[in-house]
Scaffold this motif. Structure first.
Motif, short mmCIF file in Angstrom:
data_model
loop_
_atom_site.label_atom_id
_atom_site.label_comp_id
_atom_site.label_asym_id
_atom_site.label_seq_id
_atom_site.Cartn_x
_atom_site.Cartn_y
_atom_site.Cartn_z
N MET A 85 8.91 6.95 -2.97
CA MET A 85 9.24 6.49 -1.63
C MET A 85 10.41 7.30 -1.11
O MET A 85 11.49 7.30 -1.72
CB MET A 85 9.61 5.00 -1.64
CG MET A 85 8.47 4.08 -2.05
SD MET A 85 8.93 2.33 -1.91
CE MET A 85 9.05 2.16 -0.11
N GLY A 86 10.19 8.03 -0.03
CA GLY A 86 11.25 8.85 0.53
C GLY A 86 11.55 8.43 1.95
O GLY A 86 10.66 7.97 2.68
N GLU B 104 0.83 -1.21 0.00
CA GLU B 104 0.00 0.00 0.00
C GLU B 104 0.86 1.25 0.00
O GLU B 104 0.59 2.21 -0.73
CB GLU B 104 -0.91 -0.01 1.23
CG GLU B 104 -1.78 1.23 1.36
CD GLU B 104 -2.60 1.22 2.63
OE1 GLU B 104 -2.59 2.24 3.36
OE2 GLU B 104 -3.25 0.19 2.91
N LEU B 105 1.93 1.26 0.81
CA LEU B 105 2.82 2.41 0.87
C LEU B 105 3.49 2.65 -0.49
O LEU B 105 3.62 3.79 -0.94
CB LEU B 105 3.88 2.20 1.95
CG LEU B 105 3.40 2.19 3.40
CD1 LEU B 105 4.54 1.87 4.34
CD2 LEU B 105 2.77 3.53 3.77
N LYS B 106 3.92 1.58 -1.14
CA LYS B 106 4.56 1.71 -2.45
C LYS B 106 3.57 2.21 -3.50
O LYS B 106 3.92 3.00 -4.37
CB LYS B 106 5.13 0.35 -2.89
CG LYS B 106 6.38 -0.07 -2.15
CD LYS B 106 6.94 -1.36 -2.73
CE LYS B 106 8.24 -1.75 -2.06
NZ LYS B 106 8.82 -2.99 -2.63
N ARG B 107 2.35 1.73 -3.42
CA ARG B 107 1.34 2.09 -4.42
C ARG B 107 0.92 3.56 -4.28
O ARG B 107 0.74 4.27 -5.27
CB ARG B 107 0.13 1.18 -4.27
CG ARG B 107 -0.96 1.41 -5.32
CD ARG B 107 -2.06 0.37 -5.22
NE ARG B 107 -2.75 0.41 -3.93
CZ ARG B 107 -2.61 -0.49 -2.96
NH1 ARG B 107 -1.77 -1.50 -3.11
NH2 ARG B 107 -3.29 -0.38 -1.83
N GLN B 108 0.79 4.02 -3.04
CA GLN B 108 0.28 5.37 -2.80
C GLN B 108 1.37 6.42 -2.67
O GLN B 108 1.10 7.62 -2.78
CB GLN B 108 -0.57 5.37 -1.53
CG GLN B 108 -1.80 4.50 -1.62
CD GLN B 108 -2.63 4.52 -0.36
OE1 GLN B 108 -2.21 5.08 0.66
NE2 GLN B 108 -3.80 3.92 -0.40
N GLY B 109 2.63 5.99 -2.44
CA GLY B 109 3.71 6.92 -2.13
C GLY B 109 3.81 7.09 -0.63
O GLY B 109 2.80 7.04 0.08
N CYS B 110 5.01 7.29 -0.13
CA CYS B 110 5.17 7.34 1.32
C CYS B 110 6.44 8.07 1.71
O CYS B 110 7.37 8.24 0.93
CB CYS B 110 5.21 5.92 1.90
SG CYS B 110 6.58 4.90 1.30
N ALA B 111 6.45 8.49 2.99
CA ALA B 111 7.63 9.09 3.62
C ALA B 111 7.94 8.28 4.86
O ALA B 111 7.07 8.03 5.70
CB ALA B 111 7.34 10.55 3.98
#
Length: 230
Positions: free
Chosen positions: A177-178, A22-29
């Motif tokens: 992803m940051g 989910e984090l990879k799909r939506q983008g994340c910090a």
């Protein structure tokens, strides 16, 4: 490495892999915590910057680092002068940008605060990679900032928080992803203050002669993993 085995504080075992997808799909910090040697943070960065055999745009910002540490952070076979790598160095000595980005006017040393110059160049770099890719795919952009400790020493907490909000929104906006390194104990007051700005934390530890370890904290899913080898 699989992160599927996770210890939930209330309901037993949950699937962290699903949360990571989910984090990879939506983008994340992500916030990287723990007082560990420099080579451990470099190893964590190398893993988070992605498989060198997969197409990735890699943006690394260093607030205080040697050339050797910068090279240690790059995945095996990835060179700092590669067309999909952008390295920000506040001193300008180790900066590296793609040759096709040479016409971009970078922030000058006497323009605004160091924090604002860093923010401006991050915006420029992300915009460049998004344009080149004609729209970045989920998790294609990988951003690393090392480390937050120097920023907190040079600035008050409030402007640092504003900077982090901007960067997190920038990365999520292109579904990248940051991660940001903060070499403090995970239970420190500063980590607790900044944690809500991030989607998850990765806690690192290195005990004597044992291998470096990590565990993930994903508050949104109420997940804290067991310690695993980094």
């Amino acid at each position: 490495m699989s992160f599927a085995q996770a210890q939930d504080r209330s309901d037993g075992v949950r699937d962290l892999d699903a949360a990571l997808r989910e984090l990879k799909r939506q983008g994340c910090a992500l916030l990287i915590t723990g007082e560990v040697p420099e080579h451990v943070t470099a190893k964590a960065t190398k893993r988070l910057l992605g498989d060198p055999n997969c197409g990735r745009k890699r943006l690394l910002a260093f607030t205080d680092a040697t050339s050797e540490h910068i090279d240690d952070c790059l995945p095996s076979g990835v060179k700092r002068n590669a067309p999909d790598v952008w390295i920000i160095d506040p001193c300008g000595i180790d900066r590296a940008i793609p040759s096709t980005a040479d016409d971009i006017e970078l922030p000058k040393a006497d323009e605004g605060s160091e924090l604002n110059r860093l923010r401006q160049e991050l915006v420029q770099a992300v915009g460049y990679f998004d344009d080149v890719a004609e729209g970045l795919d989920p998790a294609e952009l990988r951003v690393s900032i090392d480390s937050l400790e120097y920023m907190l020493e040079a600035n008050d907490l409030s402007p640092t928080e504003r900077f982090l909000r901007t960067v997190a929104a920038l990365v999520r906006g292109v579904r990248g992803m940051g991660h940001v390194h903060l070499p403090l104990p995970d239970d420190s007051a500063t980590v607790q203050e900044l944690s809500p700005l991030f989607d998850a934390r990765i806690e690192l530890r290195k005990r004597d002669t044992l291998a470096a370890e990590q565990r993930w904290h994903v508050p949104r899913h109420d997940i804290t993993t067991i310690w695993t080898k980094l």
